[in-house]
Design an enzyme around this catalytic site. Structure first.
Site, PDB file in Angstrom:
ATOM      1  N   GLU A  88     -41.341 -60.834   5.477  1.00 32.18           N
ATOM      2  CA  GLU A  88     -41.642 -62.102   6.392  1.00 32.18           C
ATOM      3  C   GLU A  88     -42.245 -63.019   5.569  1.00 32.18           C
ATOM      4  OE1 GLU A  88     -42.794 -58.833   6.902  1.00 32.18           O
ATOM      5  OE2 GLU A  88     -41.781 -58.389   8.723  1.00 32.18           O
ATOM      6  N   HIS A 158     -47.869 -53.621  18.072  1.00 31.95           N
ATOM      7  CA  HIS A 158     -46.694 -54.435  18.574  1.00 31.95           C
ATOM      8  C   HIS A 158     -47.225 -55.128  20.071  1.00 31.95           C
ATOM      9  CE1 HIS A 158     -44.559 -51.377  16.427  1.00 31.95           C
ATOM     10  NE2 HIS A 158     -43.326 -52.085  16.439  1.00 31.95           N
TER      11      HIS A 158
END
Lengths: 327, 399
Positions: A88, A158
């Site tokens: 990322e 999540h």
């Protein structure tokens, strides 16, 4: 539930319009589609109209985990729509560099929970680039897209809503879209920082964004049965946020309730509460009739089995509406 | 062009994946069946030799005993059965959330355990059910945690991705891949400091191998000679992305550059055992080393992934036929006449019953108490209040 849960997007952008088209208030011609399809269409248009637009991220090539990028690689080629390795920080930095060269870089972070390795790049590099170079350079063409929020079983990693961390950074823009909306099929532009009053009311103002709006809508419907008329505002952009619209609404109703999934302490609701309290405390004879209510996630890590207790549900909102109105 | 590259790379990938089991060089004529172990050492060759990077690899002849081979067979079969049962439970919606299954990779967990003690530490990412079992966890704890029940190893608060076992040195169980590696190096520092001759195995996958924090941690470990072993469980796919599309150099054992590395056939439990033993000795004397376990997962990335959109069913069944870790040990047991085929079948039947019984017990365990939502955040009391619209202090009372 599935649609609601998965139909959320946040975008961090310096400039998120498509290049052509005039600004419109709210386009009326359109059909109802869900957020993934809308994003997919938007990406198709973006890549079509700007030959220097690129879409990249983890697993976007086959369509992505939420199917937002289906068909793009086939149509525009793997030089413009490509997978990145699992990094990322690398993705964000790379996107910033690409945008600094004048390209439209559209990076995807697979889940908002994974955005933290990229935090330094976004906050220290992207947000400050134009400022510190005296406008010589900018990464205005950068957009980072990421799905956020609870899905019912996402657990700790999540489900998160990281907006509060980023709204604290001048130089970024942070926006949301509703899960299901009427969307025109052609290219169009919406102004940023314009909240939308989804429902008119007179007793209390409810402010939310993203998927939480569906919860608020149902709470409004229930409250209406008790004769409480709620005004519902979709903030749409968190920074910069539309203070004027919210202020005008609170001047009318005298009461405010903010709701978001992120934990309540230090959440964006705190910013809204403080700003509105500042503006609407006592002015022109109108005042806040009750303290600003914040119905948000609890101050714990996003839990696994306890998700139903943690979430700001319709009943919690309804309770607060009644308590605020009867204050 | 992309398509042809895909075809050629995937066929070379298939060639890599489908190395068959070689026949053992000779067979001994032991008399009986059953597990009396007279302690005789069997020396068996690994399927392929080890490849070293800046180090002389260990010999491919591994010492083992009859009992050890039987225990390998038993333990790997328990793990396999457990993962398949978890698959069914997930489809029955008793397990919710995310569930990442380890079947196919059992040899890595078992081989590692055979080489180390419970005072050594293991830390891994989210594909941790079998690693936990290897560390001494019970089936009931596994299934309870998967179903979010109180008798789970993390009291039902962690779920599939967050198994821990403090007394056995198992540090979990992490959602963000790559983040566990600097943690592992920290564990190793503590071990070096306490001078107790233990090491840490920090496991990660081929996807996480591209995370920057891995290289940061590797540099620190090498600088300070920490007894950490970085183990790349290379199952060749980072979720849906094949290794050749994610990594310029898929030779993960070489990625350490100045840190030595070893490439191991991760489907051969004896090779894993040998490599881990070798690595532990090396780490205690010289500092970090990287092990790349060449392994494979039969299921998709998680239960939400069918696992067949980015690889062919032929590839999966090919690996299952040629390189399955349990079948390899079964062949060894039969060849060396340690046990008979029917006895092995009985063992498997017993395991099935054991797993079913554990599931039954786990189902009886209740969900955690709602008050547990607030525990373990801060010292008791802090952060538990929720204010209502009337600004009075209201302690949130959950239904």
């Amino acid at each position: 539930m599935a649609l609601r849960g998965l139909g959320r997007r946040i975008s961090i952008g310096k400039r998120c319009f498509s290049s052509a088209s005039e600004v419109e208030k709210r386009p009326r011609d359109g059909k109802q589609i869900n957020l993934f399809s809308a994003i997919n269409q938007a990406l198709h248009i973006a890549l079509e109209t700007d030959s220097r637009a690129y879409v990249f991220g983890e697993d976007v090539g086959f369509g992505g985990v939420f199917r937002c990028t289906t068909g793009l690689a086939d149509r525009f080629g793997r030089n413009r729509v490509f997978n990145t390795p699992l990094c990322e920080q690398g993705i964000a930095g790379f996107a910033i560099g690409l945008a600094a060269m004048g390209n439209r870089a559209i990076a995807e972070i697979q889940f908002a929970d994974y955005i933290y390795p990229a935090f330094d790049q976004i906050v220290n590099e992207a947000a400050k680039f134009r400022y510190r170079s005296g406008n010589q350079f900018n990464c205005g063409g950068l957009t980072i897209r990421s799905p956020y929020g609870a899905v019912g079983h996402g657990g700790h990693y999540h489900s998160q809503s990281p907006e509060a961390f980023f709204c604290h950074v001048p130089g970024l823009k942070w926006l949301y879209r509703l899960a299901v909306e009427e969307v025109p099929e052609r290219d169009y532009m919406l102004p940023l920082s314009q909240a939308e009053v989804i429902r008119q009311g007179s007793d209390i103002t409810l402010v939310g964004w993203g998927a939480q709006l569906s919860v608020l809508e149902r709470a409004c419907d229930e409250a209406a049965k008790d004769g409480i008329s709620c005004e519902l505002i979709d903030l749409r952009t968190l920074i910069p946020w539309d203070k004027e619209t919210v202020e005008a609404s609170v001047r009318k109703t005298g009461r405010l309730l903010v709701s978001h999934e992120a934990p309540v302490t230090g959440g964006f609701g705190a910013e809204i509460s403080a700003s509105i309290a500042e503006r609407c405390f006592l002015r022109h004879g109108l005042q806040l009739e009750a303290p600003v209510a914040r119905i948000c996630g609890l101050d714990t890590p996003f839990p696994l089995v306890y998700e139903p207790f943690y979430m700001p549900t319709k009943n919690k909102v309804l309770d607060a509406i009644k308590a605020t109105v009867n204050y | 062009m992309a398509v042809s590259r895909l075809a050629s790379s995937s066929s070379s990938l298939s060639k890599l994946l489908l190395r068959p089991l070689p026949a053992p060089p000779f067979s001994r004529s032991f008399s009986a069946i059953a597990s009396d172990d007279d302690g005789t050492v069997l020396t068996i060759e690994t399927s392929v030799p080890f490849t070293g990077h800046k180090i002389d690899p260990p010999s491919r002849s591994v010492d083992t005993t009859r009992n050890e081979l039987l225990s390998f067979f038993h333990d790997m079969s328990v793990m396999r059965r457990m993962e398949i049962a978890a698959d069914s439970l997930y489809k029955a919606k008793l397990i919710r959330g995310f569930c990442h299954l380890y079947d196919g990779q059992e040899a890595v967990a078992i081989g590692m355990e055979a080489a180390i003690t419970k005072r050594d530490s293991i830390i891994t990412a989210y594909r941790d059910h079998c690693t936990f079992l290897g560390r001494g966890g019970t089936l009931v704890e596994v299934f309870s945690e998967l179903m979010g029940r109180r008798s789970g190893c993390s009291k039902g608060k962690g779920g599939s991705m967050h198994f821990y076992k403090k007394e056995a040195g198992f540090y979990g169980g992490h959602g963000i891949v790559g983040a566990q590696i600097p943690l592992g190096c920290g564990l190793a520092f503590a071990q070096k400091y306490s001078k107790d001759e233990t090491v840490t195995f920090a496991l990660y996958g081929d996807g996480a191998a591209n995370q920057g924090q891995l290289f940061e941690a590797l540099n620190m470990s090498a600088l300070w000679d920490l007894p950490v072993i970085l183990v790349c469980e290379n199952n060749h796919y980072g979720m849906g992305t094949a290794e050749w599309r994610a990594s310029k150099s898929p030779a993960y054992y070489k990625r350490g550059d100045y840190v030595p590395g070893l490439k191991v056939d991760g489907m051969d439990v004896l090779a894993v055992k040998q490599a881990c033993k070798f690595a532990k000795e090396h780490a205690l004397k010289n500092g970090p080393i990287i092990l790349e376990m060449d392994t494979y997962r039969y299921h998709g990335h998680s239960m939400s992934d069918p696992g067949s959109t980015y690889r062919t069913r032929d590839e999966i069944s090919g690996v299952r036929q040629e390189r399955d870790p349990i079948e390899r040990v079964r062949k060894l047991i039969l060849t060396y006449e340690i046990s008979s085929a029917s006895e092995l079948k009985d063992i498997e039947k017993g395991i099935r019953k054991e797993v079913d019984e554990a599931i039954r017990q786990a189902k009886e365990s209740p969900m955690p108490d709602p008050s547990e939502l607030f525990t373990n955040v801060y010292v008791k009391g802090f952060g538990v209040e929720a204010f209502g619209a009337d600004r009075k202090e209201v302690k949130a009372v959950l239904p």
